[in-house]
Design a protein around this motif. Sequence first.
Motif, PDB file in Angstrom:
ATOM      1  N   GLY A   4       0.780  -1.228   0.000  1.00  0.00           N
ATOM      2  CA  GLY A   4       0.000   0.000   0.000  1.00  0.00           C
ATOM      3  C   GLY A   4       0.812   1.278   0.000  1.00  0.00           C
ATOM      4  N   ASP A   5       2.129   1.160   0.076  1.00  0.00           N
ATOM      5  CA  ASP A   5       2.975   2.347   0.088  1.00  0.00           C
ATOM      6  C   ASP A   5       3.239   2.779  -1.363  1.00  0.00           C
ATOM      7  OD1 ASP A   5       4.795   4.293   0.482  1.00  0.00           O
ATOM      8  OD2 ASP A   5       6.380   2.997   1.285  1.00  0.00           O
ATOM      9  N   PRO A   6       2.757   3.935  -1.784  1.00  0.00           N
ATOM     10  CA  PRO A   6       2.892   4.301  -3.210  1.00  0.00           C
ATOM     11  C   PRO A   6       4.320   4.669  -3.612  1.00  0.00           C
ATOM     12  CG  PRO A   6       1.779   6.039  -2.007  1.00  0.00           C
ATOM     13  CD  PRO A   6       1.972   4.917  -1.041  1.00  0.00           C
ATOM     14  N   ASP A   7       5.174   5.014  -2.665  1.00  0.00           N
ATOM     15  CA  ASP A   7       6.489   5.541  -3.043  1.00  0.00           C
ATOM     16  C   ASP A   7       7.355   4.571  -3.846  1.00  0.00           C
ATOM     17  OD1 ASP A   7       5.688   7.813  -1.843  1.00  0.00           O
ATOM     18  OD2 ASP A   7       6.828   7.514   0.010  1.00  0.00           O
ATOM     19  N   PRO A   8       7.516   3.306  -3.423  1.00  0.00           N
ATOM     20  CA  PRO A   8       8.363   2.412  -4.226  1.00  0.00           C
ATOM     21  C   PRO A   8       7.820   2.200  -5.633  1.00  0.00           C
ATOM     22  CG  PRO A   8       7.907   1.455  -2.070  1.00  0.00           C
ATOM     23  CD  PRO A   8       7.016   2.645  -2.212  1.00  0.00           C
ATOM     24  N   VAL A   9       6.499   2.091  -5.759  1.00  0.00           N
ATOM     25  CA  VAL A   9       5.906   1.917  -7.086  1.00  0.00           C
ATOM     26  C   VAL A   9       6.160   3.162  -7.913  1.00  0.00           C
ATOM     27  CG1 VAL A   9       3.742   1.631  -8.328  1.00  0.00           C
ATOM     28  CG2 VAL A   9       4.145   0.351  -6.238  1.00  0.00           C
ATOM     29  N   ASP A  10       5.967   4.300  -7.274  1.00  0.00           N
ATOM     30  CA  ASP A  10       6.187   5.576  -7.938  1.00  0.00           C
ATOM     31  C   ASP A  10       7.617   5.657  -8.474  1.00  0.00           C
ATOM     32  OD1 ASP A  10       4.823   8.279  -8.246  1.00  0.00           O
ATOM     33  OD2 ASP A  10       6.807   8.825  -7.437  1.00  0.00           O
TER      34      ASP A  10
END
Lengths: 252, 566
Positions: B398-404
Amino acid sequence: MSPIEIVLWVAVPYVSIIAFVAGHIWRYRYDKFGWTTRSSQTYENALLRWGSPMFHLGILMVLAGHVVGLFIPREWLYAIGITEEMYHWGATVMGSFAAVLTLAGLAILIYRRRTVGPVFLATTVMDKVMYVFLALTLGFGTLATFVHQVFGSGFHYRETISPWLRSIFGFQPQPELMANVPILFDLHVLSALALFALWPFTRLVHVFSAPVGYLFRPYVVYRSRDDVQGTRAPKRGWDPISTPDPQRLRRP
Amino acid sequence: MKVMAQISMVMNLDKCIGCHTCSVTCKQAWTNRTGVEYVWFNNVETRPGVGYPRTYEDQEKWRGGWKRTKRGNLKLKDGGRLWKLAHIFSNPKLPEIHDYYEPWTYDYDMLLNAPAGDQIPVAKPRSLLTGEDTKISWSANWDDNLGGSLETMQDDPILQKMSESVEAEFSKAFMFYLPRICEHCLNPSCVASCPSGAMYKRAEDGIVLVDQDQCRGWRMCVSGCPYKKVYFNHRTGKAEKCTMCYPRIEVGLPTVCAETCVGRLRYIGLVLYDADLVAEAASVEDEHALLAAQRSILLDPNDPAVIEQARKDGIQEDWIDAAQRSPIWKLIQQYEVALPLHPEYRTMPMVWYIPPLSPVVDVVSGSGADGEDARTLFAAIEKLRIPIGYLAEMFSAGDPDPVDLALRRMAAMRSYMRGVNLDGEGDERIARAVGMPGEDLQEMYRLLAIAKYEERYVIPSAHAEQAHDLEEMGCSLDFEDGPGMGGAGPFGSSSGQSVPVAVENFQSLEARQTADRPSSPGRVNLLNWDGNGTPRGLFPPKGKDVPQGDMGPVQSTGKRNKGKDV
């Protein structure tokens, strides 16, 4: 002592025991792959959810009761203060409860096996034979309990059947102890002996796989590739071969 | 520090076209047998979608994987050991076959033997479980390409978690494919769930396997695995799972799914990890920190201290070398574009994914803007909240930062390489914007886009001194109903001696074919001659230099031995 009694209470038990022990050894060596519960839960769960725990918990209680009743001499129980009346009352009440639980579970399971298409298709001939003898054994046992212990005057099997069974295991068989045992108990014993003889050749072998070790091992199991050449030893003539030694192939 | 090696895989979802070639070849190789008709060791799901088996990601329902206790320990989410044993007679969390699908075949015979009539005969579907006529209502890919998704998509556990509604209309949809195999986790909950101890993680390469002789069919592994990648063979009553094609891996070949992948999007290689820290990393409190924790236990194979410890822990030189060349290490640690699937299950999965940039590019290009312009793409990544949120639920708890970051790097690579191709050099500002030097972007491009076979698959073979272990003897006729076996035994089908895994021993075959000597000592005749050397007795004597003595079976007369005293 008529010959028929010798056959029934000496020969048959030993044949059954030998088949049970040797059969398990043979099955384990020959057929580790087939040694499984052969669960049919993936096919159907609504009935199994009730039937299977009822049957299994019931039969474990039955087993515990039989161990106490057959293998522990009553004098030992007297010594720790369990009198004949206390034993009789406890065995009858708990035994009846366990019997009803087991039989109800078995009824659900057999009904399920017959009516649920995929489960019925997955049933082998050995399964059906096993069900017959399992049901007979449980049925005669329950009947004997109800006829003699619950509604009858009470039959003292700890004076007859128990010492007879212990005499079998002591290799000093005393078939005369079985002379005056009621027919229902006779039938229960004989069907049980037949079931034990069949046992290693049915799915009942899974009883000996009760995974007690799970409580004591670490969660994640590691094994080295070198150790994992199957858990069975290679058969004679099938020893692992190695690549030919290049030195021996080369000319001097 | 205890260094262990792990064979792992990365899949570049940006390149997956959902052709199912991996699934089909895997099925042909491993699960085209009775009892596992419904089993796909490799399956490809269309996302958003419910997956296979249906809604498997809903761990509130299936309770697979691990959970962290209040005291900070790890516990199986479904319950401890006693709980497992107490529910052994009926596993309450076991998926029924209908959660996968009811396997079927068709009544093909009807096509051939139907009597002449006005209608064209039809092959009706037949259930493989009951043998009765059946109505096909679900399969492993029922919602492929969002087909029929209007009815089922809202059951997608991830969408439910996001409490977002996604436009399921074809033109507005965002969609990608997710090929899944067993994760071969560092902290496998299936292994931990197995009451018999039949499941194990191989110490050499970390492949998770089921010992078929020890499995007793308690079914706890099926419910214990949060990815539902352990299956129950309903004919043999044993668990089966993806083997990472270990017979191929052991001889240095990629898995069947990877070898046949049309998009060349799979990468296989080694990573070294610190086995002592696995439990600690898996029990980090913050779910968002799990990804970083898992990355932190992967060891740098170029670090001298790691190399030294690896040697001490019995890892061979060629394996250390393979770990240094590993594409997995690069994608996970160097470029940080690969992410694990559902790290929140705390199993430390080792099949990682590069999140797909294509939905973003599609939106950008579809709106008429430049789909290769870095700034436009960056802006779109920021703006497309739903796809990012969805990917984050899958790949980073649910953490968007790594995907981003991963998507930005993919986007940066895209526009940087356009610069290289059109202007002769890349725009370093793009590279700096994602925190990578331009050379790294070019290397990443080479690995992801050119994707040479040797760079995708860096697989050290198992050791030669153990080579005989790889050879399995078995009769090829010993399959079910085969002439060697005579069909089902008395205890039901598939009991009795199991059929060995047939290994095409690639390396040894090649060695034998290219060797300059016969493969086996002893007398050689026309039937067992493999074309090498000049075995005695096969050719007429050739002049007086042919010795008459006992010089062994091999007589080489080629140029190779010229001048040697024969």
